[in-house]
Structure formats: C-alpha cells, structure tokens
Design an enzyme around this catalytic site. Structure first.
Site, short mmCIF file in Angstrom:
data_model
loop_
_atom_site.label_atom_id
_atom_site.label_comp_id
_atom_site.label_asym_id
_atom_site.label_seq_id
_atom_site.Cartn_x
_atom_site.Cartn_y
_atom_site.Cartn_z
N SER A 27 1.03 -1.21 -0.15
CA SER A 27 0.03 -0.10 0.05
C SER A 27 0.71 1.36 -0.04
O SER A 27 0.21 2.36 -0.03
CB SER A 27 -0.79 -0.07 1.09
N GLU A 60 7.76 -1.19 9.68
CA GLU A 60 7.48 -2.71 10.03
C GLU A 60 6.92 -2.79 11.55
O GLU A 60 7.55 -3.74 12.11
CB GLU A 60 8.43 -3.83 9.53
N CYS A 116 -9.23 -6.66 -1.74
CA CYS A 116 -10.18 -5.96 -1.04
C CYS A 116 -10.99 -7.02 -0.05
O CYS A 116 -10.74 -8.07 -0.13
CB CYS A 116 -11.26 -5.39 -1.83
#
Ligand code: ADP
Ligand code: ZN
Length: 196
Positions: A20, A89, A177
């Site tokens: 993302s 992270e 999604c």
C-alpha cells in the site's frame, strides 16, 4: 488543516495492507525532515531481513538508511539524539513498541511508525492497533486488489502457514479488497488469473 505542533513531540502512524506504500510514505516523510535539517534516525526489526540490515527499500526501490533492532527498548536507546524517529514494519515488534513510542514522543520527538494494521487473518496487530488509538496523526493507505481492482485493505497469504509472523513478499502475499480476501487459505480467485 491541522497546525504543526511546536515544542512538543507526537506520534504519526502510517498503516494499511502490504503493497500500500507505507514504506514509501515513511521514507518520504523522513527525507523531508532530513532536508529540514532535523536529526532523523530510522529503525526496523531485525526479523525483517528482506532488504539487508541497513536499509529500508520500498517496492519502487526508494531507499533509506536504517538501523536494525531486536526490541523496542533498543529504539529508545538508539534514538537519544534524534529529533525524528522513523520505525518501519511496526507490526513485527511486541506491544512494548507502544510505551517506547510514548516515551520518545513525551521526550519531545516526532515519532513516525509504519506497519500493517491487520495480519493474514485480518485480525489487528496489537501494537499497531494501540498506536493508532494513541497517535496524534493516523494515515491509512490502501493498495489495489489484484483480483478486482478495488482499493485493497487486506494482505492475502498465498502459501500454507499458520504462523502469524511470516516475512515474505510478492511470492507469499498479495493485496486484496474485503470481498476478494479469504481469511483461511488461498481463496477461489487465485486459480486461472495468472497471478504469480
Ligand atoms: P508497503 O510498505 O505498504 O508494503 P511499499 O512502499 O514497499 O509498500 O510499495 C508500494 C508500491 O508497491 C506502490 O507504489 C506500487 O508501485 C507497488 N505495488 C505493487 N503491487 C501493488 C498493489 N497490488 N497495489 C498497490 N501498489 C502496488
Ligand atoms: Zn477485490
């Protein structure tokens, strides 16, 4: 538009699924802070060995020097002289990450944490969930679902493993999604779609 804090520290969280752009956004913010002559130190968990121990590398190959550490207390020690503390992270650290970030922000530092909000079962990572609640600024970023093209909020694991912490990349995860995401296993969409 929020005013920029003066003379105090704060916490920023950048979160969302894999692919993302979290690392990209973290690197961008840290780079701007460096240009603004701030002392920036960036950390990542030693468990994440994908890009070597001394660099964060985004998928678009944007790189930033970092320090690998085992635990959140190492971040507090290593950030003593920093104005800005970047952490990538964040989900790989235990929940002590929350108190470490609080301590740093209370000491007047800007703390920027990037990390996954959800694990491969779409369950929240505790440290990230708590940090999202406690941070002054939270940015959710989404990827693109590789099955249907919608905004993707989930990280689909493509291989058999029940371990919550499995470091991997394109060969082991893909962005999906909520409709295309399958909590247990690969899911029906993978076959015949040419996803490698
Ligand atoms: P993250 O740190 O969130 O895992 P990165 O910053 O390493 O993400 O990489 C983000 C980049 O990955 C995007 O800018 C894009 O070039 C690339 N990318 C690859 N697959 C996808 C996808 N399914 N959706 C969005 N971006 C993707
Ligand atoms: Zn989809």
């Amino acid at each position: 538009m929020n005013p920029t804090p003066r003379d105090i520290g704060w916490i920023e969280v950048i979160t969302g699924p894999m692919f993302s752009g979290k690392s990209e956004e973290l690197i961008r913010r840290c780079r701007l802070a460096t240009i603004a002559k701030q002392n920036v130190v960036v950390f990542k968990p030693a468990i994440d060995t994908r890009a070597g121990a001394t660099e964060i590398v985004s998928r678009a190959d944007v790189r930033l020097a970092c320090v690998s550490v085992d635990r959140p207390t190492d971040i507090v020690k290593g950030a003593e002289h920093a104005d800005v503390v970047g952490i990538d992270e964040g989900q790989f650290f235990n929940v002590d990450l929350v108190s470490a970030c609080e301590e740093l922000a209370n000491a007047g530092k800007r703390v920027i944490v990037a990390g996954l909000d959800l694990d491969f079962r779409a369950e929240p990572f505790e440290a990230m969930a708590r940090l999202m609640a406690m941070a002054e600024y939270v940015k959710k970023v989404l990827a693109i679902c590789v099955v249907c093209g919608n905004p993707a909020s989930r990280s689909q694991r493509l291989v058999e493993s029940t371990s919550r912490f499995m470091v991997g990349d394109r060969e082991t995860y893909e962005a999906r999604c909520r409709r295309c995401f399958v909590p247990e296993g690969k899911g029906p969409h993978q076959e015949g779609l040419g996803i490698d």
